[in-house]
Design a protein around this motif. Structure first.
Motif, short mmCIF file in Angstrom:
data_model
loop_
_atom_site.label_atom_id
_atom_site.label_comp_id
_atom_site.label_asym_id
_atom_site.label_seq_id
_atom_site.Cartn_x
_atom_site.Cartn_y
_atom_site.Cartn_z
N THR A 264 10.18 -0.09 -2.36
CA THR A 264 9.54 0.29 -1.10
C THR A 264 8.43 1.29 -1.34
OG1 THR A 264 11.64 -0.06 0.05
CG2 THR A 264 9.98 1.23 1.20
N VAL B 258 5.46 -0.60 -2.86
CA VAL B 258 4.79 -1.40 -1.84
C VAL B 258 4.00 -0.50 -0.90
CG1 VAL B 258 5.19 -2.88 0.17
CG2 VAL B 258 6.39 -3.33 -1.97
N PHE B 259 4.59 0.62 -0.55
CA PHE B 259 3.90 1.56 0.33
C PHE B 259 2.60 2.07 -0.30
CE2 PHE B 259 3.15 5.98 1.65
CZ PHE B 259 2.90 5.76 3.00
N LEU C 88 0.82 0.59 -2.62
CA LEU C 88 -0.15 -0.51 -2.70
C LEU C 88 -0.77 -0.79 -1.33
CD1 LEU C 88 1.73 -2.98 -5.04
CD2 LEU C 88 -0.32 -1.67 -5.58
N GLU C 89 0.05 -0.77 -0.29
CA GLU C 89 -0.49 -1.00 1.05
C GLU C 89 -1.42 0.12 1.48
OE1 GLU C 89 2.89 -1.58 3.55
OE2 GLU C 89 3.09 -3.70 3.01
N ARG C 90 -1.08 1.34 1.10
CA ARG C 90 -1.95 2.46 1.44
C ARG C 90 -3.30 2.34 0.73
NH1 ARG C 90 -0.12 8.34 -0.25
NH2 ARG C 90 -0.47 7.34 -2.23
N SER C 91 -3.26 1.95 -0.54
CA SER C 91 -4.51 1.76 -1.29
C SER C 91 -5.35 0.65 -0.67
CB SER C 91 -4.21 1.43 -2.75
OG SER C 91 -3.50 2.47 -3.36
N LEU C 92 -4.69 -0.43 -0.31
CA LEU C 92 -5.40 -1.53 0.33
C LEU C 92 -5.98 -1.11 1.68
CD1 LEU C 92 -6.15 -4.54 0.20
CD2 LEU C 92 -3.98 -5.01 1.37
N ALA C 93 -5.23 -0.33 2.42
CA ALA C 93 -5.72 0.14 3.72
C ALA C 93 -6.93 1.05 3.55
CB ALA C 93 -4.61 0.89 4.45
N LEU D 47 -1.65 -3.23 13.34
CA LEU D 47 -0.93 -2.30 12.47
C LEU D 47 0.03 -1.43 13.27
CD1 LEU D 47 -0.60 -1.19 9.60
CD2 LEU D 47 -2.44 0.42 10.11
N LYS E 261 3.11 -3.46 14.11
CA LYS E 261 3.97 -3.64 12.94
C LYS E 261 4.75 -2.37 12.64
CE LYS E 261 1.30 -7.28 10.75
NZ LYS E 261 0.47 -7.67 9.62
#
Length: 112
Positions: free
Chosen positions: A32, A35-36, A38-43, A58, A61
């Motif tokens: 988790t 993933v968090f 990676l999602e933060r970097s993508l955001a 967002l 979700k």
């Protein structure tokens, strides 16, 4: 008696599933966290091109995830309370069994 046996099996099922979920929680936490991140970097990368619809999606979700977290917390608490009730039930059953044996012994002694 059959009702008690079925209830006991049902409670044991919930206890074992909650124990299995706890054992996997260490791996889940690291996954988790990854993933968090990676999602933060993508955001951060997509922040410049995000629209209002993206932000609303967002937000929905995040609300769903918080709702799911509350449900999991509730079920965890419920499982704990059921386990405690089962422990109390078995202690009371044991105590009642001892009383019954003592009563049978006293009746046996009175008949002799």
């Amino acid at each position: 008696m059959l009702y008690r046996l079925a209830l006991s099996v049902f409670i044991v099922f919930f206890v074992t599933t909650s124990m299995a979920a706890k054992e996997e929680s260490k791996e889940t936490k690291t996954l988790t966290q990854t993933v968090f991140e990676l999602e933060r970097s993508l955001a951060i990368l997509q922040l410049s091109t995000a629209s209002l619809g993206d932000y609303q999606s967002l937000d929905k979700k995040i609300a769903q995830v918080k709702s799911l977290e509350n449900r999991v917390n509730f079920l965890g608490n419920l499982t704990f309370l059921l386990c405690m009730a089962l422990v109390v039930f078995f202690f009371q059953l044991r105590k009642q069994n001892k009383r019954l044996l003592e009563l049978e012994k006293s009746k046996g002694n009175a008949n002799e």
